[in-house]
Every structure is written in C-alpha cells, then in structure tokens.
Design a protein around this motif. Structure first.
Motif, PDB file in Angstrom:
ATOM      1  N   ASN A   1       0.864  -1.172   0.000  1.00 51.01           N
ATOM      2  CA  ASN A   1       0.000   0.000   0.000  1.00 51.01           C
ATOM      3  C   ASN A   1       0.907   1.231   0.000  1.00 51.01           C
ATOM      4  OD1 ASN A   1      -1.532   2.293   0.988  1.00 51.01           O
ATOM      5  ND2 ASN A   1      -3.150   0.847   1.560  1.00 51.01           N
ATOM      6  N   LEU A   2       1.024   1.872  -1.181  1.00 50.17           N
ATOM      7  CA  LEU A   2       1.972   2.972  -1.330  1.00 50.17           C
ATOM      8  C   LEU A   2       1.655   4.144  -0.412  1.00 50.17           C
ATOM      9  CD1 LEU A   2       2.766   3.252  -5.153  1.00 50.17           C
ATOM     10  CD2 LEU A   2       4.323   2.662  -3.294  1.00 50.17           C
ATOM     11  N   LYS A   3       0.371   4.468  -0.294  1.00 50.40           N
ATOM     12  CA  LYS A   3      -0.007   5.611   0.533  1.00 50.40           C
ATOM     13  C   LYS A   3       0.427   5.401   1.978  1.00 50.40           C
ATOM     14  CE  LYS A   3      -3.887   8.704   1.513  1.00 50.40           C
ATOM     15  NZ  LYS A   3      -5.332   8.989   1.297  1.00 50.40           N
ATOM     16  N   GLU A   4       0.184   4.211   2.505  1.00 53.57           N
ATOM     17  CA  GLU A   4       0.581   3.902   3.881  1.00 53.57           C
ATOM     18  C   GLU A   4       2.100   3.925   4.037  1.00 53.57           C
ATOM     19  OE1 GLU A   4      -1.117   0.244   5.176  1.00 53.57           O
ATOM     20  OE2 GLU A   4      -3.192   0.993   5.144  1.00 53.57           O
ATOM     21  N   HIS A   5       2.782   3.389   3.033  1.00 53.66           N
ATOM     22  CA  HIS A   5       4.247   3.341   3.082  1.00 53.66           C
ATOM     23  C   HIS A   5       4.840   4.748   3.081  1.00 53.66           C
ATOM     24  CE1 HIS A   5       8.311   1.876   2.429  1.00 53.66           C
ATOM     25  NE2 HIS A   5       8.417   2.668   1.370  1.00 53.66           N
ATOM     26  N   TYR A   6       4.370   5.591   2.164  1.00 59.95           N
ATOM     27  CA  TYR A   6       4.851   6.970   2.106  1.00 59.95           C
ATOM     28  C   TYR A   6       4.556   7.707   3.410  1.00 59.95           C
ATOM     29  CZ  TYR A   6       5.492   6.672  -3.031  1.00 59.95           C
ATOM     30  OH  TYR A   6       5.909   6.353  -4.305  1.00 59.95           O
ATOM     31  N   ASN A   7       3.375   7.466   3.959  1.00 58.64           N
ATOM     32  CA  ASN A   7       2.989   8.139   5.192  1.00 58.64           C
ATOM     33  C   ASN A   7       3.882   7.721   6.360  1.00 58.64           C
ATOM     34  OD1 ASN A   7       1.067   9.985   6.445  1.00 58.64           O
ATOM     35  ND2 ASN A   7       0.331   8.216   7.602  1.00 58.64           N
ATOM     36  N   TYR A   8       4.158   6.430   6.444  1.00 54.98           N
ATOM     37  CA  TYR A   8       5.052   5.937   7.491  1.00 54.98           C
ATOM     38  C   TYR A   8       6.443   6.566   7.359  1.00 54.98           C
ATOM     39  CZ  TYR A   8       8.287   2.892   9.947  1.00 54.98           C
ATOM     40  OH  TYR A   8       9.302   2.422  10.755  1.00 54.98           O
TER      41      TYR A   8
END
Length: 226
Positions: free
Chosen positions: A2-9
């Motif tokens: 999940n790119l959005k979650e990864h970027y957010n982390y």
C-alpha cells in the motif's frame, strides 16, 4: 504494497528523526573525486509536472538554500538500478546490447501507463515526491527484469541495496546542516498532499549515471517504447 501507507510511514518517522537531528548529510555531493557510476533504468516525468516540483523546491530554498536541489534535467523515477553505482565502474566493461535485449524482452507485453505525482514524503537524507502508478505495469516491468537478469550471466546488482517497490522521485538531498527546521516542516506540510499532476509513461531509458543522476554526467544508452 500500500503505497499511501508506506509513504505516510516514511514521512512521519523521518520528520521525527530530522527534528531530533538524526538525519544524514551527504558528504559526497560536491566532491570532485566521487567516481561512483552504474547503469539505471528510469522514467522521466513530463515538463509540466517537473515545473510544479520546482515551485515546491523554490519554497524550500527560501529557508534552506544550502541543500542540494534537483534541476528539471535530473528529476526521474528509478525503475531499477541494474548495476548500482560503485567506484570505478566503466561502461566499456559490459556488453550493452545484451542488457538492451533483456530489457526489451522484459517490457514486450507492457502497455503505457500513468503515474500520478501527489504529495511529498521524506527519508533521513532526502525529500521525495510521491508517485502512484495507475496499475501494476511498473511492478510487472520490475519483476520481469528481476527474473530475466537473474537468469543471465550478466553483471548486475539488482535489489542489492533494497527492493525497490515505490514510484517516488528524490528532489532534494541534505548536503549541509538544516538552517531552519521550523520553516522546512511548514513547507513540507504545505505540500504534503499537493497535486503535482499526472503523466503518461510511454518509454523508459537506460542510462550510464553517477549517484545523483546529474545531467552533465549521465550518458543515455538507449530508450525503450512501451
């Protein structure tokens, strides 16, 4: 992934580290003796998208002009580092046509796709623009390349540093102490979800490059149409 979650982390953890002075300054950006080279497959965003990125970088420069900012000519998305940069690598030591043959084979059944640059994230050493492909084409290309190069006897160092899964573009690197953290974080929050636009990926490039993909040192080897 999940790119959005990864970027957010990445963003949350990196900002916390930067606040605590746990960020990495790149000592080699201005070094004339840096002789690290490799070969990379990359995607170049549209000029319109890159110009919007420059608006973001100009905002950062106001408070922290002493960092390293990518010019339009150097902004890219890494598809895969086929041979990761290392000291003294010379293009003359490899058979370029053999690499091109594997790349062409790896993209044969892949159609053009779109990438949406929206928002920014960070690491302990850099600021990146977040990229979101509109389908699984980029992942398919990377997986095909991994399999096909693994089945060859060609020199390669794919995934040696880390397994590349994102579609980000690094646009600023820390090369000196951060002068103004407060304004840096304000600018990052301002552009945290900024829409830089979409662009269609219709070709990928194979280049001989230095660590930072600086235009005056990059040599284009070939381009491949999707």
């Amino acid at each position: 992934m999940n790119l959005k979650e990864h970027y957010n982390y990445l963003f949350i953890s990196s900002v916390e580290n930067i606040k605590n002075d746990q960020y990495t300054i790149d000592q080699l950006i201005d070094s004339y003796s840096d002789n690290r080279f490799g070969i990379t497959l990359l995607i170049r965003p549209s000029l319109e998208v890159k110009n919007k990125i420059q608006d973001f970088l100009n905002e950062l420069k106001k408070s922290n002009p002493n960092q390293y900012y990518y010019p339009n000519s150097d902004i890219h998305i890494t598809v895969l580092s086929v041979i990761s940069c290392y000291e003294g690598f010379d293009l003359k030591t490899i058979l370029v046509p053999d690499y091109c043959e594997i790349i062409q084979k790896s993209i044969a059944d892949v159609d053009p796709f779109e990438i949406h640059f929206k928002g920014i994230t960070a690491s302990n050493s850099a600021i990146m623009v977040q990229g979101f492909p509109d389908n699984h084409a980029l992942e398919q290309i990377r997986n095909n390349l991994r399999v096909n190069f693994q089945n060859s006897n060609l020199q390669k160092s794919i995934d040696k540093r880390y397994v590349l899964q994102t579609a980000h573009s690094t646009v600023m690197r820390f090369k000196d102490k951060i002068l103004d953290k407060e304004n840096l974080f304000e600018s990052l929050e301002k552009f945290r979800a900024f829409d830089f636009g979409k662009f269609k990926v219709e070709e990928i490039e194979l280049v001989y490059n230095d660590w930072y993909q600086r235009n005056h040192l990059v040599q284009k080897i070939s381009s491949f149409k999707l």
